[in-house]
Design a protein around this motif. Structure first.
Motif, mmCIF file in Angstrom:
data_model
loop_
_atom_site.group_PDB
_atom_site.id
_atom_site.type_symbol
_atom_site.label_atom_id
_atom_site.label_comp_id
_atom_site.label_asym_id
_atom_site.label_seq_id
_atom_site.Cartn_x
_atom_site.Cartn_y
_atom_site.Cartn_z
ATOM 1 N N CYS A 110 -44.841 -42.013 -34.530
ATOM 2 C CA CYS A 110 -46.291 -42.035 -34.656
ATOM 3 C C CYS A 110 -46.905 -41.582 -33.333
ATOM 4 O O CYS A 110 -46.654 -42.183 -32.283
ATOM 5 C CB CYS A 110 -46.765 -43.442 -35.019
ATOM 6 S SG CYS A 110 -48.549 -43.573 -35.224
ATOM 7 N N TYR A 149 -53.209 -49.815 -42.884
ATOM 8 C CA TYR A 149 -52.114 -49.528 -41.965
ATOM 9 C C TYR A 149 -51.600 -50.852 -41.415
ATOM 10 O O TYR A 149 -52.374 -51.792 -41.200
ATOM 11 C CB TYR A 149 -52.584 -48.626 -40.822
ATOM 12 C CG TYR A 149 -53.101 -47.292 -41.313
ATOM 13 C CD1 TYR A 149 -52.269 -46.177 -41.334
ATOM 14 C CD2 TYR A 149 -54.400 -47.164 -41.790
ATOM 15 C CE1 TYR A 149 -52.730 -44.959 -41.810
ATOM 16 C CE2 TYR A 149 -54.863 -45.945 -42.281
ATOM 17 C CZ TYR A 149 -54.026 -44.852 -42.293
ATOM 18 O OH TYR A 149 -54.475 -43.653 -42.782
ATOM 19 N N ASP A 151 -49.280 -52.084 -38.175
ATOM 20 C CA ASP A 151 -48.536 -51.752 -36.960
ATOM 21 C C ASP A 151 -47.432 -52.783 -36.775
ATOM 22 O O ASP A 151 -47.681 -53.915 -36.383
ATOM 23 C CB ASP A 151 -49.481 -51.741 -35.758
ATOM 24 C CG ASP A 151 -48.813 -51.168 -34.498
ATOM 25 O OD1 ASP A 151 -47.595 -51.366 -34.333
ATOM 26 O OD2 ASP A 151 -49.514 -50.540 -33.692
ATOM 27 N N SER A 153 -44.701 -51.836 -34.944
ATOM 28 C CA SER A 153 -43.925 -51.034 -34.000
ATOM 29 C C SER A 153 -43.417 -51.836 -32.809
ATOM 30 O O SER A 153 -42.677 -51.307 -31.987
ATOM 31 C CB SER A 153 -44.783 -49.872 -33.477
ATOM 32 O OG SER A 153 -45.879 -50.353 -32.702
ATOM 33 N N SER A 156 -47.079 -51.914 -30.414
ATOM 34 C CA SER A 156 -48.471 -51.722 -30.857
ATOM 35 C C SER A 156 -48.967 -50.316 -30.547
ATOM 36 O O SER A 156 -50.013 -50.118 -29.930
ATOM 37 C CB SER A 156 -49.397 -52.759 -30.218
ATOM 38 O OG SER A 156 -49.111 -54.057 -30.655
ATOM 39 N N LEU A 158 -50.462 -48.231 -32.324
ATOM 40 C CA LEU A 158 -51.779 -47.889 -32.850
ATOM 41 C C LEU A 158 -52.920 -48.397 -31.968
ATOM 42 O O LEU A 158 -54.052 -47.925 -32.088
ATOM 43 C CB LEU A 158 -51.948 -48.422 -34.274
ATOM 44 C CG LEU A 158 -51.182 -47.664 -35.366
ATOM 45 C CD1 LEU A 158 -51.491 -48.241 -36.732
ATOM 46 C CD2 LEU A 158 -51.506 -46.177 -35.335
ATOM 47 N N PHE A 365 -51.060 -56.124 -38.728
ATOM 48 C CA PHE A 365 -49.906 -56.007 -37.836
ATOM 49 C C PHE A 365 -48.965 -57.173 -38.097
ATOM 50 O O PHE A 365 -49.363 -58.239 -38.565
ATOM 51 C CB PHE A 365 -50.294 -55.955 -36.352
ATOM 52 C CG PHE A 365 -51.581 -56.634 -35.998
ATOM 53 C CD1 PHE A 365 -51.670 -58.009 -35.882
ATOM 54 C CD2 PHE A 365 -52.731 -55.886 -35.775
ATOM 55 C CE1 PHE A 365 -52.853 -58.633 -35.540
ATOM 56 C CE2 PHE A 365 -53.925 -56.496 -35.434
ATOM 57 C CZ PHE A 365 -53.995 -57.881 -35.320
#
Length: 595
Positions: A110, A149, A151, A153, A156, A158, A365
């Motif tokens: 991303c 969406y 997140d 990840s 974070s 995003l 998230f």
């Protein structure tokens, strides 16, 4: 000019670790169209073969996490008795690949987000229109347009791309009245690790370290005692970087961690202090496993006080129980014990409001980056807890899509629905019990007692029950039967005893607790399925004196079955035929229906 493809979906999940996998699977099972974007070639994040951290969660008897994570753990016991990481990667891949509603983008990073800024509901000021990823294997860009969406990840990603509010570092104790020695807030975090694993052989094996490996002495290992023959030795303390930036400095820290890992193996093999002559270096990770970086700011920020005081939240969607395990920023070079070890009241409550952004309208998230303080994160960050958070996000996103509302409206209007979906999928919510329909409560029951229809899908001290969780021991081939006036049944709920404490596995406590192992000894055991679990069963429906087969499972690897029926029946029959153990009696925890 490189090719760009556009995908449209209901939910785009960024990150395919345990939290992201659970979020994607959970949403897909509710019928949402999901894109899962993951920058690595294998799933699992810190638990994958690339990093090999253990999946840990709530401590204490009977607190094992269920839902999707227990499905994965049982499938791994079935397919991977030697705890091979090659097989483990395929188990995780299979759980995503089998979901037809998930489009999986591996090797896809991303890298950008298109954001609309304005005045949105409940004071939100941003809304994500799309995210863009680059897939290195195809040299292709993917633009994903989604309603929501998530997140997952870890870092974070995003947050800087879409302007989501976040924190990074340690809060001062006074800010949230937390029990911490930090008096002035700073940017320090916990560090990251590159792990090593050894394999015992039946011959002497030399180890020649690279020139760049760190030269270590006995003094460097004070409060850290390598032991290849201990099941618990996974070298987690090979940690650096908390006193630097665990995002910006990762590549530099990776070089230092690889040097430290190689130097540790050199010390074990060549210092003469260990019986390590027949041990070979089986794995040295080059991708650092991270513990902490950015944490998103949500509608609510969980604090250490919430955990230690055992606060129960009305919007409970998951639970934790890992200790307050705060690693000192200096990591391996910190003199003294490497971490704190403060018990928590397991299980403690985790609120839904910490799983969505305070300023981005359509951003969820899950994982170690949810809305919490550094001290709270020291407990919540472990992967089993993160998987529960992901499963909750998947269900919340489904409710949001179906009702055309945002994450905060889900909290305001549909919290009970989210909790019901989680309970139906075998997620344990300590402050909630699954509700049993009036039709089931009033039905005539034979072959078992009423404990199979009390909505308690495990034994737990909260329910004032102990042990394996078996409500009824049914003879193999025996019947549990409901009879009732003809009713349109919407669903049937079954829970078998998967031996959550794994006491029927003839291995050490460490081997029972973890799905994978670190070092491989010559006498490392092979695992097996829990002997309490029902292996074959038959579910029959009755109507007008006639029986029909609704479900026949011959090699069951699941604890929970929640079947959507939409059938008019006047009876239900469950026949446990055989178990994975030798006993002629098969435990059944729950068998109920909704009409």
């Amino acid at each position: 000019m490189l090719e760009k493809r556009t995908l449209q979906c209901d939910l785009c999940v960024i990150g395919g670790g345990m939290a992201g996998m659970a979020a994607a699977i959970s949403a897909a099972r509710e019928g949402l169209k999901v894109v899962l974007m993951h920058e690595r070639p294998v799933l699992g994040g810190n638990a994958s073969s690339e990093i090999r951290m253990w999946i840990c969660g709530a401590n204490g008897a009977d607190n094992r996490e269920t839902g999707i994570l227990e499905e994965i753990a049982l499938e791994n016991l079935y397919r991977n008795p030697t705890k091979s990481y090659a097989v483990w990667d395929t188990v995780l891949y299979d759980f995503v690949h089998r979901e037809k509603n998930i489009t999986l983008l591996l090797n896809c990073t991303c890298m950008d987000a298109a954001v609309e800024r304005g005045s949105f509901a409940h004071g939100r000021t941003e809304r994500i229109r799309s995210v863009t990823g680059y897939q290195m294997t195809t040299q292709r860009f993917y633009e994903v347009e989604a309603a929501f969406y998530s997140d997952c990840s870890g870092d974070s990603i995003l947050a800087p791309l879409c302007g989501a509010h976040f924190r990074m570092g340690r809060e001062a104790g006074a800010e949230f009245e937390e029990d911490t020695s930090v008096h002035t807030g700073d940017s320090m975090t916990m560090g990251m690790s590159c792990l090593i694993q050894g394999r015992e052989t039946n011959r002497e094996i030399k180890y020649i370290p690279p020139e760049w490996s760190k030269k270590l002495t006995e003094k460097d290992f004070e409060h850290r005692d390598p032991d290849l023959y201990s099941d618990y030795e996974n070298f987690w303390y090979l940690e650096l970087g908390g006193d630097r930036n665990t995002i910006a400095d990762t590549e530099v820290l990776r070089d230092e961690l690889v040097s430290l890992a190689a130097g540790t193996w050199d010390y074990i093999k060549n210092s003469g202090k260990f019986d390590a002559g027949r041990w070979d270096l089986d794995f040295l990770g080059f991708l650092p496993g991270k513990r902490e970086s950015r944490r998103m700011c949500g509608e609510y920020m969980i604090t250490q006080r919430d955990i230690s005081d055992g606060r129960v939240f009305e919007d409970e969607i998951a639970y934790g129980g890992w200790k307050l395990d705060d690693h000192f920023p200096g990591g391996f070079w910190h003199r003294g014990t490497p971490n704190t070890d403060i018990p928590t009241p397991a299980p403690y409550s985790i609120p839904y409001r910490a799983l969505y952004s305070e300023n981005v309208e359509n951003l969820f998230f899950a994982g170690r980056n949810i809305s919490m303080t550094h001290m709270a994160m020291s407990s919540i960050r472990v992967m089993a807890t993160c998987a529960l958070l992901g499963e909750a996000v998947g269900k919340a996103a489904a409710v949001a899509v179906r009702n055309g509302i945002g994450p905060h409206e889900v909290y305001l209007e549909h919290m009970k629905q989210v909790q019901t979906l989680l309970l139906n999928e075998d997620c344990f919510l300590p402050s909630r019990t699954r509700q049993i329909s009036e039709a089931c409560r009033n039905a005539s029951l034979s072959g078992a007692d009423d404990t199979i229809r009390n909505g308690q899908d495990r034994a737990h001290e909260i329910y004032h029950t102990q042990g394996s969780g078996a409500a009824c021991q049914i003879p193999a081939g025996g019947e549990i039967r409901y009879r009732f006036p003809e009713t349109l049944l919407s669903c049937v709920h079954l829970v078998f005893d998967s031996d959550l404490n794994r006491s029927t596995l003839p291995v050490s406590e460490c081997e029972r607790y973890h799905s994978m192992r670190a070092c491989q000894r010559l006498d490392s055991p092979q695992l097996c399925m829990p002997k309490t679990l029902c292996r074959e069963f038959l579910l029959l429906g009755e109507r007008g004196g006639k029986r029909e087969e609704l479900l026949h499972v011959t090699d069951n690897r699941k604890r929970c079955w929640h079947l959507n029926l939409n059938k008019a029946l006047d009876g239900l029959v469950l026949i446990p035929i055989s178990g994975w153990g030798e006993s002629g009696r098969i435990p059944v925890i729950s068998f109920d229906f909704e009409g």
